[in-house]
Design a protein around this motif. Sequence first.
Motif, PDB file in Angstrom:
ATOM      1  N   ALA A  25      20.650   3.842 -42.722  1.00  0.00           N
ATOM      2  CA  ALA A  25      20.969   5.022 -43.522  1.00  0.00           C
ATOM      3  C   ALA A  25      22.471   5.286 -43.598  1.00  0.00           C
ATOM      4  O   ALA A  25      22.960   5.771 -44.623  1.00  0.00           O
ATOM      5  CB  ALA A  25      20.254   6.250 -42.956  1.00  0.00           C
ATOM      6  N   VAL A  26      23.192   4.993 -42.522  1.00  0.00           N
ATOM      7  CA  VAL A  26      24.626   5.327 -42.485  1.00  0.00           C
ATOM      8  C   VAL A  26      25.456   4.194 -41.879  1.00  0.00           C
ATOM      9  O   VAL A  26      26.233   4.404 -40.942  1.00  0.00           O
ATOM     10  CB  VAL A  26      24.867   6.645 -41.694  1.00  0.00           C
ATOM     11  N   PRO A  27      25.345   2.986 -42.401  1.00  0.00           N
ATOM     12  CA  PRO A  27      26.091   1.871 -41.796  1.00  0.00           C
ATOM     13  C   PRO A  27      27.596   2.091 -41.811  1.00  0.00           C
ATOM     14  O   PRO A  27      28.299   1.680 -40.886  1.00  0.00           O
ATOM     15  CB  PRO A  27      25.687   0.658 -42.648  1.00  0.00           C
ATOM     16  N   GLU A  28      28.090   2.767 -42.864  1.00  0.00           N
ATOM     17  CA  GLU A  28      29.538   2.977 -42.944  1.00  0.00           C
ATOM     18  C   GLU A  28      30.001   3.962 -41.879  1.00  0.00           C
ATOM     19  O   GLU A  28      31.114   3.822 -41.334  1.00  0.00           O
ATOM     20  CB  GLU A  28      29.923   3.468 -44.350  1.00  0.00           C
ATOM     21  N   ARG A  29      29.190   4.941 -41.541  1.00  0.00           N
ATOM     22  CA  ARG A  29      29.572   5.889 -40.481  1.00  0.00           C
ATOM     23  C   ARG A  29      29.486   5.228 -39.109  1.00  0.00           C
ATOM     24  O   ARG A  29      30.318   5.486 -38.238  1.00  0.00           O
ATOM     25  CB  ARG A  29      28.707   7.148 -40.542  1.00  0.00           C
ATOM     26  N   VAL A  30      28.466   4.405 -38.921  1.00  0.00           N
ATOM     27  CA  VAL A  30      28.390   3.651 -37.665  1.00  0.00           C
ATOM     28  C   VAL A  30      29.623   2.761 -37.530  1.00  0.00           C
ATOM     29  O   VAL A  30      30.225   2.670 -36.445  1.00  0.00           O
ATOM     30  CB  VAL A  30      27.096   2.818 -37.603  1.00  0.00           C
ATOM     31  N   ALA A  31      30.031   2.127 -38.614  1.00  0.00           N
ATOM     32  CA  ALA A  31      31.222   1.269 -38.580  1.00  0.00           C
ATOM     33  C   ALA A  31      32.463   2.068 -38.204  1.00  0.00           C
ATOM     34  O   ALA A  31      33.332   1.575 -37.469  1.00  0.00           O
ATOM     35  CB  ALA A  31      31.416   0.591 -39.937  1.00  0.00           C
ATOM     36  N   ARG A  32      32.554   3.327 -38.694  1.00  0.00           N
ATOM     37  CA  ARG A  32      33.702   4.166 -38.323  1.00  0.00           C
ATOM     38  C   ARG A  32      33.666   4.510 -36.838  1.00  0.00           C
ATOM     39  O   ARG A  32      34.712   4.554 -36.174  1.00  0.00           O
ATOM     40  CB  ARG A  32      33.707   5.450 -39.155  1.00  0.00           C
ATOM     41  N   SER A  33      32.476   4.793 -36.296  1.00  0.00           N
ATOM     42  CA  SER A  33      32.368   5.055 -34.854  1.00  0.00           C
ATOM     43  C   SER A  33      32.819   3.847 -34.052  1.00  0.00           C
ATOM     44  O   SER A  33      33.553   3.967 -33.062  1.00  0.00           O
ATOM     45  CB  SER A  33      30.924   5.418 -34.479  1.00  0.00           C
ATOM     46  N   ILE A  34      32.370   2.677 -34.472  1.00  0.00           N
ATOM     47  CA  ILE A  34      32.761   1.442 -33.780  1.00  0.00           C
ATOM     48  C   ILE A  34      34.272   1.267 -33.835  1.00  0.00           C
ATOM     49  O   ILE A  34      34.922   0.979 -32.811  1.00  0.00           O
ATOM     50  CB  ILE A  34      32.045   0.229 -34.403  1.00  0.00           C
ATOM     51  N   ALA A  35      34.848   1.443 -35.020  1.00  0.00           N
ATOM     52  CA  ALA A  35      36.296   1.269 -35.169  1.00  0.00           C
ATOM     53  C   ALA A  35      37.063   2.255 -34.302  1.00  0.00           C
ATOM     54  O   ALA A  35      38.086   1.902 -33.693  1.00  0.00           O
ATOM     55  CB  ALA A  35      36.684   1.445 -36.639  1.00  0.00           C
ATOM     56  N   LEU A  36      36.573   3.491 -34.216  1.00  0.00           N
ATOM     57  CA  LEU A  36      37.248   4.500 -33.403  1.00  0.00           C
ATOM     58  C   LEU A  36      37.304   4.078 -31.948  1.00  0.00           C
ATOM     59  O   LEU A  36      38.379   4.104 -31.313  1.00  0.00           O
ATOM     60  CB  LEU A  36      36.524   5.846 -33.539  1.00  0.00           C
ATOM     61  N   TYR A  37      36.169   3.674 -31.384  1.00  0.00           N
ATOM     62  CA  TYR A  37      36.159   3.391 -29.951  1.00  0.00           C
ATOM     63  C   TYR A  37      36.700   2.009 -29.618  1.00  0.00           C
ATOM     64  O   TYR A  37      37.242   1.807 -28.531  1.00  0.00           O
ATOM     65  CB  TYR A  37      34.753   3.643 -29.382  1.00  0.00           C
ATOM     66  N   TRP A 141      37.091  17.096 -29.899  1.00  0.00           N
ATOM     67  CA  TRP A 141      37.215  15.678 -29.557  1.00  0.00           C
ATOM     68  C   TRP A 141      38.123  15.020 -30.569  1.00  0.00           C
ATOM     69  O   TRP A 141      39.002  15.672 -31.136  1.00  0.00           O
ATOM     70  CB  TRP A 141      35.810  15.041 -29.491  1.00  0.00           C
ATOM     71  N   ARG A 142      37.953  13.747 -30.854  1.00  0.00           N
ATOM     72  CA  ARG A 142      38.841  13.015 -31.747  1.00  0.00           C
ATOM     73  C   ARG A 142      38.633  13.458 -33.199  1.00  0.00           C
ATOM     74  O   ARG A 142      37.500  13.557 -33.675  1.00  0.00           O
ATOM     75  CB  ARG A 142      38.615  11.505 -31.611  1.00  0.00           C
ATOM     76  N   GLU A 143      39.740  13.698 -33.890  1.00  0.00           N
ATOM     77  CA  GLU A 143      39.677  14.207 -35.251  1.00  0.00           C
ATOM     78  C   GLU A 143      38.870  13.291 -36.172  1.00  0.00           C
ATOM     79  O   GLU A 143      38.194  13.754 -37.106  1.00  0.00           O
ATOM     80  CB  GLU A 143      41.095  14.381 -35.801  1.00  0.00           C
ATOM     81  N   GLU A 144      38.897  11.987 -35.907  1.00  0.00           N
ATOM     82  CA  GLU A 144      38.183  11.040 -36.765  1.00  0.00           C
ATOM     83  C   GLU A 144      36.681  11.316 -36.828  1.00  0.00           C
ATOM     84  O   GLU A 144      35.997  10.901 -37.781  1.00  0.00           O
ATOM     85  CB  GLU A 144      38.389   9.602 -36.259  1.00  0.00           C
ATOM     86  N   CYS A 145      36.159  12.032 -35.844  1.00  0.00           N
ATOM     87  CA  CYS A 145      34.712  12.243 -35.782  1.00  0.00           C
ATOM     88  C   CYS A 145      34.201  13.195 -36.858  1.00  0.00           C
ATOM     89  O   CYS A 145      32.985  13.313 -37.040  1.00  0.00           O
ATOM     90  CB  CYS A 145      34.305  12.732 -34.394  1.00  0.00           C
ATOM     91  N   VAL A 146      35.110  13.867 -37.578  1.00  0.00           N
ATOM     92  CA  VAL A 146      34.641  14.668 -38.720  1.00  0.00           C
ATOM     93  C   VAL A 146      33.994  13.764 -39.767  1.00  0.00           C
ATOM     94  O   VAL A 146      33.200  14.231 -40.597  1.00  0.00           O
ATOM     95  CB  VAL A 146      35.777  15.507 -39.352  1.00  0.00           C
ATOM     96  N   ASP A 147      34.302  12.469 -39.730  1.00  0.00           N
ATOM     97  CA  ASP A 147      33.723  11.523 -40.686  1.00  0.00           C
ATOM     98  C   ASP A 147      32.749  10.543 -40.043  1.00  0.00           C
ATOM     99  O   ASP A 147      32.317   9.580 -40.686  1.00  0.00           O
ATOM    100  CB  ASP A 147      34.837  10.739 -41.389  1.00  0.00           C
ATOM    101  N   THR A 148      32.400  10.777 -38.774  1.00  0.00           N
ATOM    102  CA  THR A 148      31.381   9.939 -38.136  1.00  0.00           C
ATOM    103  C   THR A 148      30.142  10.740 -37.744  1.00  0.00           C
ATOM    104  O   THR A 148      29.139  10.156 -37.338  1.00  0.00           O
ATOM    105  CB  THR A 148      31.927   9.235 -36.869  1.00  0.00           C
TER     106      THR A 148
END
Length: 370
Positions: A25-37, A141-148
């Motif tokens: 359902a959300v592969p692009e958001r999962v990819a952003r989580s992976i990239a963040l960590y 937490w990390r600002e990037e998480c508004v998009d994850t």
Amino acid sequence: MGTDSFPLIDLSGSAHERGRQYGAAVPERVARSIALYRSQMQRRGLNRDEQYRLARAFQQTISAYSEAYFEEMRGIAEGATCTLEDIIMINCRTEMMFGYERLGDAAPANASDENDGCTGIVVLPEAARDGRLLHAHNWDWREECVDTGVVLRIRNDQGPDVLTFAEAGALARHGFNSAGVAITGNFLMCERDYREPGEAPLALLRRKLLDSHNLAAAMSQVFNKTRLCSNNLMLSHAEGEAVDLECAPDEVFWITPEDGLLVHANHWVSPIAQGKLRDLGLRGNPDSIYRQRRVVAALRAKLGRIGIDDLQQALFDEFGKPDSVLRSPKPVSFDSISATVVTTIMDPAQKKMWLARQPYLSRSFVEYTL
């Protein structure tokens, strides 16, 4: 949904099938989580091979804790077309980012850089305007998480249905279930952290609490499992009960509401915990002391008539900005930006959750229902 909302994902079926639906359902958001960590760990000197080695070291712990959760994580990886190690990294990111010196041969982590704020509130029915329990939270937490961020609505044949906010790829963060149990979590730190392997990774523990049939079952999960690091868990029940569990890796200290109000920021509050532990979190989050006091003072002034608008006002307090209850983006260690990612208000009796994404910019809430 609009730009102020998080995707709502409906999940059902077996553990593996739920995970596959989630990842697809959300592969692009999962990819952003992976990239963040991946980035967070690379900044700490861990390359991808070392990250995957540490993730594989958690597989046995996860399987022993819940084979169903392990299968769900396999499904997420399959649906999002990524590796299982990537999904483990998302779900064990606190343990891996700050405790990796205990899990492998890498250089020691500096755990004082956690900078994970959070302020939580529970209002019992007797203190609430509408006579229903309210449970609220700022996640810093990390600002990037508004998009994850995502919202999961889980139809569960083996337990209560669940509505939970989570980082994409993670099993849970905070939410409530159809049995009336609600949870939020806050960062804590002490000198016992990252010394012994824990039985319950934090993201999986939160999901386990949300899978519980009642408050006692949820509390039992906390008291009967060890953790690699400290954290604070605020548990409530729609029928009008709540408890705060300050969790050291090997010990739990409990706090109950006073005058129908329970508030917790990021320092140890239990007098017993204060006497037994060193509060290391205040080195990075001294603002926790006044954040907690200000929220308590604001809500005590309205006991018996606290409504959702009062919770919003308390959680949007900007005294000491950016080191405030509502955290505006600010630089923290390892070239990161910390901020209040989401403000959450829950009415578990009504099976409703309201989320304000990026509240330092927009204080608009979106409703989600179970």
